[in-house]
Structure formats: structure tokens, C-alpha cells
Design a protein around this motif. Structure first.
Motif, PDB file in Angstrom:
ATOM      1  N   LEU A  37       0.827  -1.203   0.000  1.00  0.00           N
ATOM      2  CA  LEU A  37       0.000   0.000   0.000  1.00  0.00           C
ATOM      3  C   LEU A  37       0.860   1.251   0.000  1.00  0.00           C
ATOM      4  CD1 LEU A  37      -2.762   1.335   0.155  1.00  0.00           C
ATOM      5  CD2 LEU A  37      -2.672   1.108   2.648  1.00  0.00           C
ATOM      6  N   LEU A  38       1.897   1.265   0.871  1.00  0.00           N
ATOM      7  CA  LEU A  38       2.797   2.419   0.917  1.00  0.00           C
ATOM      8  C   LEU A  38       3.543   2.583  -0.408  1.00  0.00           C
ATOM      9  CD1 LEU A  38       4.270   2.056   4.517  1.00  0.00           C
ATOM     10  CD2 LEU A  38       2.570   3.717   3.723  1.00  0.00           C
ATOM     11  N   PHE A  39       3.985   1.453  -0.978  1.00  0.00           N
ATOM     12  CA  PHE A  39       4.687   1.517  -2.269  1.00  0.00           C
ATOM     13  C   PHE A  39       3.778   2.071  -3.355  1.00  0.00           C
ATOM     14  CE2 PHE A  39       5.627  -0.395  -6.379  1.00  0.00           C
ATOM     15  CZ  PHE A  39       6.945   0.011  -6.559  1.00  0.00           C
ATOM     16  N   SER A  40       2.513   1.619  -3.356  1.00  0.00           N
ATOM     17  CA  SER A  40       1.565   2.094  -4.362  1.00  0.00           C
ATOM     18  C   SER A  40       1.329   3.595  -4.239  1.00  0.00           C
ATOM     19  CB  SER A  40       0.248   1.336  -4.229  1.00  0.00           C
ATOM     20  OG  SER A  40      -0.717   1.834  -5.119  1.00  0.00           O
ATOM     21  N   ILE A  41       1.193   4.082  -2.997  1.00  0.00           N
ATOM     22  CA  ILE A  41       0.944   5.512  -2.783  1.00  0.00           C
ATOM     23  C   ILE A  41       2.137   6.342  -3.236  1.00  0.00           C
ATOM     24  CG2 ILE A  41       0.583   7.273  -1.013  1.00  0.00           C
ATOM     25  CD1 ILE A  41      -1.030   5.188   0.553  1.00  0.00           C
ATOM     26  N   VAL A  42       3.349   5.893  -2.864  1.00  0.00           N
ATOM     27  CA  VAL A  42       4.554   6.654  -3.219  1.00  0.00           C
ATOM     28  C   VAL A  42       4.817   6.580  -4.720  1.00  0.00           C
ATOM     29  CG1 VAL A  42       7.044   6.813  -2.883  1.00  0.00           C
ATOM     30  CG2 VAL A  42       5.554   6.346  -0.930  1.00  0.00           C
ATOM     31  N   SER A  43       4.727   5.377  -5.298  1.00  0.00           N
ATOM     32  CA  SER A  43       5.028   5.220  -6.725  1.00  0.00           C
ATOM     33  C   SER A  43       4.020   5.959  -7.593  1.00  0.00           C
ATOM     34  CB  SER A  43       5.048   3.737  -7.094  1.00  0.00           C
ATOM     35  OG  SER A  43       3.763   3.155  -6.907  1.00  0.00           O
ATOM     36  N   ASP A  44       2.783   6.089  -7.110  1.00  0.00           N
ATOM     37  CA  ASP A  44       1.762   6.783  -7.886  1.00  0.00           C
ATOM     38  C   ASP A  44       2.086   8.263  -8.062  1.00  0.00           C
ATOM     39  OD1 ASP A  44      -0.691   6.610  -9.315  1.00  0.00           O
ATOM     40  OD2 ASP A  44      -1.675   7.680  -7.686  1.00  0.00           O
ATOM     41  N   THR A  50      -1.085   5.168 -16.323  1.00  0.00           N
ATOM     42  CA  THR A  50      -2.509   5.095 -16.646  1.00  0.00           C
ATOM     43  C   THR A  50      -2.698   4.261 -17.902  1.00  0.00           C
ATOM     44  OG1 THR A  50      -4.512   6.392 -17.120  1.00  0.00           O
ATOM     45  CG2 THR A  50      -2.455   7.199 -18.042  1.00  0.00           C
ATOM     46  N   ASP A  51      -3.860   3.637 -18.006  1.00  0.00           N
ATOM     47  CA  ASP A  51      -4.214   2.935 -19.239  1.00  0.00           C
ATOM     48  C   ASP A  51      -5.279   3.706 -20.018  1.00  0.00           C
ATOM     49  OD1 ASP A  51      -6.381   2.609 -17.597  1.00  0.00           O
ATOM     50  OD2 ASP A  51      -6.430   0.431 -17.678  1.00  0.00           O
ATOM     51  N   GLN A  52      -5.516   4.970 -19.601  1.00  0.00           N
ATOM     52  CA  GLN A  52      -6.512   5.815 -20.252  1.00  0.00           C
ATOM     53  C   GLN A  52      -5.837   6.784 -21.225  1.00  0.00           C
ATOM     54  OE1 GLN A  52      -9.869   5.324 -19.678  1.00  0.00           O
ATOM     55  NE2 GLN A  52      -9.144   3.589 -18.479  1.00  0.00           N
ATOM     56  N   GLY A  53      -5.064   6.246 -22.153  1.00  0.00           N
ATOM     57  CA  GLY A  53      -4.403   7.071 -23.160  1.00  0.00           C
ATOM     58  C   GLY A  53      -4.996   6.824 -24.531  1.00  0.00           C
ATOM     59  N   ILE A 249       0.607  14.380 -34.421  1.00  0.00           N
ATOM     60  CA  ILE A 249      -0.040  13.288 -33.697  1.00  0.00           C
ATOM     61  C   ILE A 249       0.495  13.289 -32.268  1.00  0.00           C
ATOM     62  CG2 ILE A 249      -0.350  10.786 -33.552  1.00  0.00           C
ATOM     63  CD1 ILE A 249      -0.153  10.600 -36.499  1.00  0.00           C
ATOM     64  N   TRP A 250      -0.386  13.172 -31.321  1.00  0.00           N
ATOM     65  CA  TRP A 250       0.023  13.169 -29.925  1.00  0.00           C
ATOM     66  C   TRP A 250      -0.867  12.205 -29.158  1.00  0.00           C
ATOM     67  CZ3 TRP A 250      -2.865  16.768 -32.368  1.00  0.00           C
ATOM     68  CH2 TRP A 250      -4.088  17.116 -31.808  1.00  0.00           C
ATOM     69  N   ILE A 251      -0.571  12.028 -27.895  1.00  0.00           N
ATOM     70  CA  ILE A 251      -1.372  11.155 -27.030  1.00  0.00           C
ATOM     71  C   ILE A 251      -1.967  12.001 -25.909  1.00  0.00           C
ATOM     72  CG2 ILE A 251      -1.264   9.287 -25.329  1.00  0.00           C
ATOM     73  CD1 ILE A 251       0.723   7.889 -27.080  1.00  0.00           C
ATOM     74  N   GLU A 252      -3.241  11.850 -25.697  1.00  0.00           N
ATOM     75  CA  GLU A 252      -3.922  12.494 -24.580  1.00  0.00           C
ATOM     76  C   GLU A 252      -4.179  11.411 -23.529  1.00  0.00           C
ATOM     77  OE1 GLU A 252      -6.979  15.896 -24.854  1.00  0.00           O
ATOM     78  OE2 GLU A 252      -8.168  14.078 -24.608  1.00  0.00           O
ATOM     79  N   ALA A 253      -3.510  11.546 -22.397  1.00  0.00           N
ATOM     80  CA  ALA A 253      -3.588  10.535 -21.345  1.00  0.00           C
ATOM     81  C   ALA A 253      -4.269  11.126 -20.118  1.00  0.00           C
ATOM     82  CB  ALA A 253      -2.192  10.027 -20.987  1.00  0.00           C
ATOM     83  N   TYR A 254      -5.197  10.371 -19.550  1.00  0.00           N
ATOM     84  CA  TYR A 254      -5.933  10.822 -18.369  1.00  0.00           C
ATOM     85  C   TYR A 254      -5.374  10.113 -17.122  1.00  0.00           C
ATOM     86  CZ  TYR A 254      -9.420  13.344 -21.056  1.00  0.00           C
ATOM     87  OH  TYR A 254     -10.046  14.249 -21.865  1.00  0.00           O
ATOM     88  N   PHE A 255      -4.939  10.936 -16.158  1.00  0.00           N
ATOM     89  CA  PHE A 255      -4.397  10.430 -14.894  1.00  0.00           C
ATOM     90  C   PHE A 255      -5.304  10.847 -13.749  1.00  0.00           C
ATOM     91  CE2 PHE A 255      -0.738  10.337 -17.606  1.00  0.00           C
ATOM     92  CZ  PHE A 255       0.073   9.320 -17.112  1.00  0.00           C
ATOM     93  N   ARG A 256      -5.221  10.095 -12.652  1.00  0.00           N
ATOM     94  CA  ARG A 256      -5.922  10.507 -11.440  1.00  0.00           C
ATOM     95  C   ARG A 256      -5.365  11.842 -10.957  1.00  0.00           C
ATOM     96  NH1 ARG A 256      -4.913   5.222 -10.647  1.00  0.00           N
ATOM     97  NH2 ARG A 256      -3.146   5.712  -9.284  1.00  0.00           N
ATOM     98  N   GLU A 257      -6.256  12.672 -10.477  1.00  0.00           N
ATOM     99  CA  GLU A 257      -5.870  14.030 -10.083  1.00  0.00           C
ATOM    100  C   GLU A 257      -4.769  14.026  -9.029  1.00  0.00           C
ATOM    101  OE1 GLU A 257      -8.137  18.128  -8.600  1.00  0.00           O
ATOM    102  OE2 GLU A 257      -9.166  16.195  -8.565  1.00  0.00           O
TER     103      GLU A 257
END
Length: 370
Positions: A37-44, A50-53, A249-257
Motif C-alpha cells: 500500500l505504501l509503495f503504491s501511494i509513493v510510486s503513484d 494510466t491505461d486511459q491514453g 499526432i500526440w497522445i492524450e492521457a488521463y491520470f488521477r488528479e
């Protein structure tokens, strides 16, 4: 001590040892969960992923500026074309007649004022061509400069666009100067003669309409979404086909705020495109959008809408960033709207970056299966 008491004591010891093993395993699992959990919070926040690209590009409907019957189709659906390449040709008969008639009217007007008009017609044709070229260059330059302000294209591309526009404007000035010189040969009366002016305007319009019968590609790109056939009547202003520009051409990627706190323009990026399974493409962040529409634009005269979201944790808001990537690695294989996984490296830390590189490559391999 009796056998029954000895058996009871052994059973009790085994029960205690079993309970101790269960406690140890439980503690290990809880520790692992806390660490992950700590690793996920820090690495994020250090290597957000994201997979929303989505692959983005300019999609332009090709509309003829004059009407006419299609007599030749130069391209096939989904074919790549170069800038200025002819896509389709409309019937030019009426427009050639209009040019010839305008030239005759100009000749007659010149005869009326007792002057030769051959030089004027030639100079007018050159000016018409220069005006059309300037118009095309202005459209392309405006698009490139707008993207340069957003950081999607490089400054060198913007400088090239400005230089091309300056050259096109200079060509128009030269053509206008040649036309003025030709007009002066008519003498004072001819230059001010209203018949000459009207005939020149009519000739210019006729020549422009003739050039517009050749429908050309605005930039390098691909044509799609059309089912034309020879004999189809194309109406001015009505779309004939869809053009997808490959210049930008570019990529529009959506990340968590809450994962964008460390992301800045210029950060290195790696992209795994679903269309290229197993392949990772490098890029960089060009911009982070200032905001998104969250559906609370209340109109005047209406009551405010209260959100109905409930729960301990509110729904995550996604914000877009723009990513420029190395298109040479995927030349000819890109598809607008294609999905992508995107990871951003916000610092030079070896540990987290190494894990991020392994993870994005695993995601690229998983593209074979999804």
C-alpha cells in the motif's frame, strides 16, 4: 503421569504452536499489505501510470470549394498521401470555359482602351497562384503556431512555419508588383479604366475556381471514410471524405488528479500502444491541462444542482496531459483513437524508474492478450 495426561499436554502444545504459526502468517500478510500500500501511494506520485491514453490527431472533413462532377479519384480509402497531393479532380470543362471567357473579356476591355493585355493576363495568373499558395500556407502556419503555443510541436517547426508564411507573402508582393508594372504599360487611362478592373477581377475569380477543381491534401496524412465513384456530383461546402493529418499526432492521457502533483512539462514518458503489442515508445510530457468539465455549468434561471455522490471516498477525478512521442518508431502503424498505456518518470530515482520500466514493458506484452 498417566498416558491420558501426557496426550493432553502434547495436544495443547501442538495447538499453541499452530496458533503461533497462524499469527506469524497473519502478521506477514498484514506487513506485506502495508508495504504494498505504501509503495503504491509513493510510486503513484513518482511514476504515475494510466491505461486511459488515446492517440489524437487533427481530423478534417475535405470539402470542395467549387461544385462539379468527380471525374478522377486519385486515392484509395485509408491511403497515406503527401501534402499537396491531388485527392480528386472535378470536371474542369465549365471552369476552363469561364477562364477563357474572362481572358477574352479582358482582351476586349484592353482593346477598348487601346492597349495590349497579354502581359496583364500573365501577371494576373501569377498573382492568382501566389494568392492561393499564401492562403494555404496561412492555414498551415496558423495550425502549427497554435500547437507550438501548447508545446505539442517544437519551436523549430514554428520557425519553419513563419518562414514559409513570409516567403508566401513575399511571392504575393512580387506578383502584385509585376501586375502593377503590366498595368502601367496600358497608360494612365488603362490603369484607371473600370472595364479593365472588372475584367481582371473576373479573370482572377475564374482562375481560382479552376485551381479549386483539384482537391489537394492539406498536409501529410491519410484519407478515410469515403465511398466516392466517378460521376458523383460534389457540392461546394459538402464533405467528400475525412482527412487525418499525420503531421501532428500526440497522445492524450488521463491520470488521477492526486497522481499529477509531480508531473511537469518535459518529463520523460514511455508509451505502450495496443496497436504495437510488446513495443514501448519513448516520449515526453508537453503540457498538463488546466481543468476539465465536471458537469456543473448551471444555466441562468435554473437552480443549482447538488451532487448526489455518497460514500467514505469520493470518486476519483481524471485530468488529461498531452504527450509527444517518437513517431518514427511507429511510422505508418498509428491509428487515431488507438488506446495506450502511459507512464511518466518524474525524477531520476533508479529504484522506482527501474520498476516502472519493467511494469510498462509487462503492460506492452499483455497487449497481445487483450
Amino acid at each position: 503421569m498417566s498416558d491420558e495426561q501426557l496426550a493432553a499436554e502434547v495436544a495443547e502444545k501442538e495447538s499453541v504452536e499452530k496458533n503461533n504459526r497462524v499469527k506469524k502468517i497473519t502478521n506477514y500478510l498484514l506487513a506485506a499489505i502495508v508495504i504494498l500500500l505504501l509503495f503504491s501511494i509513493v510510486s503513484d506520485r513518482i511514476i504515475p501510470i494510466t491505461d486511459q491514453g488515446r492517440v489524437k490527431a487533427y481530423v478534417v472533413p475535405i470539402k470542395p470549394q467549387v461544385s462539379g462532377q468527380v471525374i478522377d479519384i486519385k486515392v484509395k480509402p485509408n491511403q497515406l498521401v503527401k501534402e499537396g497531393e491531388v485527392l480528386a479532380v472535378l470536371n474542369q470543362s465549365d471552369y476552363k470555359i469561364a477562364v477563357a471567357q474572362a481572358e477574352q473579356n479582358l482582351e476586349i476591355a484592353g482593346q477598348n482602351v487601346g492597349a495590349q493585355t497579354a502581359n496583364i493576363a500573365s501577371a494576373q495568373a501569377r498573382l492568382t497562384s501566389a494568392l492561393v499558395e499564401r492562403q494555404n500556407v496561412q492555414v498551415q502556419a496558423a495550425r502549427v503556431l497554435a500547437m507550438a503555443e501548447k508545446g505539442v510541436v517544437s519551436k523549430s517547426d514554428a520557425d519553419k512555419a513563419r518562414a514559409s508564411l513570409a516567403t508566401a507573402k513575399a511571392n504575393v508582393l512580387n506578383a502584385e508588383a509585376d501586375l502593377d508594372k503590366a498595368k502601367q504599360q496600358l497608360g494612365e487611362d488603362g490603369e484607371e479604366n473600370s472595364q479593365i478592373k472588372a475584367a481582371l477581377l473576373a479573370l482572377e475569380q475564374a482562375q481560382i475556381n479552376l485551381e479549386r477543381t483539384e482537391i489537394k491534401a492539406p498536409t501529410q496524412g491519410g484519407v478515410t471514410n469515403f465511398s466516392l465513384s466517378e460521376g458523383f456530383y460534389a457540392s461546394a461546402g459538402q464533405p467528400m471524405m475525412t482527412f487525418v493529418s499525420t503531421d501532428d499526432i500526440w497522445i492524450e492521457a488521463y491520470f488521477r488528479e492526486n497522481s499529477l502533483g509531480n508531473v511537469q512539462a518535459g518529463d520523460p514518458v514511455e508509451v505502450a500502444l495496443d496497436f504495437l503489442p510488446g513495443k514501448v515508445i519513448k516520449g515526453r510530457v508537453t503540457s498538463v491541462d488546466w481543468g476539465v468539465d465536471w458537469g456543473q455549468n448551471n444555466q441562468a434561471g435554473q437552480l443549482a444542482q447538488a451532487t448526489t455522490q455518497q460514500g467514505w471516498l469520493r470518486q476519483t477525478q481524471m485530468l488529461p496531459i498531452t504527450v509527444e512521442f517518437d513517431r518514427s518508431e511507429a511510422k505508418g502503424l498509428l491509428r487515431v483513437g488507438g488506446q495506450a498505456d502511459v507512464i511518466v518518470y518524474t525524477n531520476d530515482g533508479f529504484f522506482f524508474n527501474a520498476i516502472g520500466k519493467l511494469w510498462i514493458r509487462l503492460k506492452a506484452l499483455l497487449s497481445y492478450a487483450r
